[in-house]
Scaffold this active site. Structure first.
Site, mmCIF file in Angstrom:
data_model
loop_
_atom_site.group_PDB
_atom_site.id
_atom_site.type_symbol
_atom_site.label_atom_id
_atom_site.label_comp_id
_atom_site.label_asym_id
_atom_site.label_seq_id
_atom_site.Cartn_x
_atom_site.Cartn_y
_atom_site.Cartn_z
ATOM 1 N N ASP A 193 6.154 6.441 -0.605
ATOM 2 C CA ASP A 193 6.011 7.588 -1.503
ATOM 3 C C ASP A 193 7.216 8.513 -1.362
ATOM 4 O OD1 ASP A 193 3.532 6.594 -2.159
ATOM 5 O OD2 ASP A 193 2.463 7.896 -0.745
HETATM 6 N N1 URA Z 1 0.715 4.798 2.464
HETATM 7 C C1 URA Z 1 0.856 5.917 1.732
HETATM 8 O O1 URA Z 1 -0.097 6.591 1.426
HETATM 9 N N2 URA Z 1 2.109 6.256 1.360
HETATM 10 C C2 URA Z 1 3.202 5.551 1.715
HETATM 11 O O2 URA Z 1 4.316 5.935 1.354
HETATM 12 C C3 URA Z 1 3.034 4.400 2.480
HETATM 13 C C4 URA Z 1 1.775 4.039 2.845
#
Ligand code: URA
Length: 236
Positions: free
Chosen positions: A103
């Protein structure tokens, strides 16, 4: 390809360092010292030895990036900063792309390559490649949360997660979660199933390769031969 470019793309030394080593007779092409680093070689046909070590030719490039906050896991974006912008021009020409997504607000280990087959295989759900995340959350997790993660959490949309490993800090306001799958916002949604919220998320391992903590956020380095070996063995 120029020898100094070949050595730097293998991650062994910068072009300047290669030139200095060559002056000292530490660069051999087919067993003969080569002092002119501008000379072109065919790495598939010629044997290069640098500082006493044979240099393995690789068709593909693999790098590790310590992703900073605010960057999207993409090779292009019209509005937002994207991870490949953090690479130098010579690497950007190689069209590397991230192996899996993080993310925008997640930091830490991201592997980039132009080896599409290996990347695709590593991301296949059948491979069960493990990824460990360090996290913090706003409320303490309940005492039995480890068992719930191990049994497989059911997300709000009904998806049943595979068994995962939770190791909590003593205050239970964070710790480490290891997954063998990678669904959209998975850690955030797992923690949300406890009516809680992730406030910090960092990937610290991918396929048993740990984040090199000497890399500051935004910095990158080539994967070592050992790390490439681990990655390729997981994709076999
Ligand atoms: N899980 C999440 O919620 N975000 C990420 O970036 C990676 C794993």
């Amino acid at each position: 390809m120029r020898i100094d470019k070949f050595i730097s793309e293998c991650g062994l030394a910068s072009r300047k360092e290669t030139a200095l080593a060559a002056k000292r007779g530490l660069l051999l092409v087919d067993g003969v010292a080569e002092r002119d680093v501008s000379r072109h070689i065919d790495p598939e046909l010629q044997r290069v030895t640098f500082m006493g070590r044979e240099v393995l030719y690789r068709k593909y490039t693999y790098v590790m990036l310590n992703k900073p906050e605010g960057y999207v896991s993409a090779t292009d974006d019209k509005k937002l900063p994207y991870v490949t912008e953090l690479l130098p021009p010579e690497l950007r020409k190689m069209e590397l792309f991230p192996v899996g997504r993080l993310d925008r607000d997640t930091v830490g280990l991201m592997i980039l390559t132009n080896d599409g087959v290996t990347a695709h295989t590593l991301l296949s759900p059948k491979r069960h490649v493990s990824k460990t995340y360090k996290f913090e959350c706003v409320e303490p997790l309940p005492q039995n949360a480890e068992d719930t993660f191990s049994a497989g959490i059911t997300l709000a949309d009904g998806y049943e997660c595979k068994s995962a490993v939770l190791v909590c800090n003593p205050d239970r306001l964070g710790g480490y979660i290891t997954l063998t799958e990678g669904k959209y916002h998975q850690i955030k949604r797992m923690v949300a199933s406890f009516h809680n919220r992730v406030s910090y998320l960092e990937r610290v391992t991918f396929a048993d390769i740990p984040l090199d903590t000497s890399l500051a956020r935004g910095e990158w380095r080539y994967l070592t031969d050992v790390e490439i070996g681990i990655l390729l063995s997981k994709a076999k």
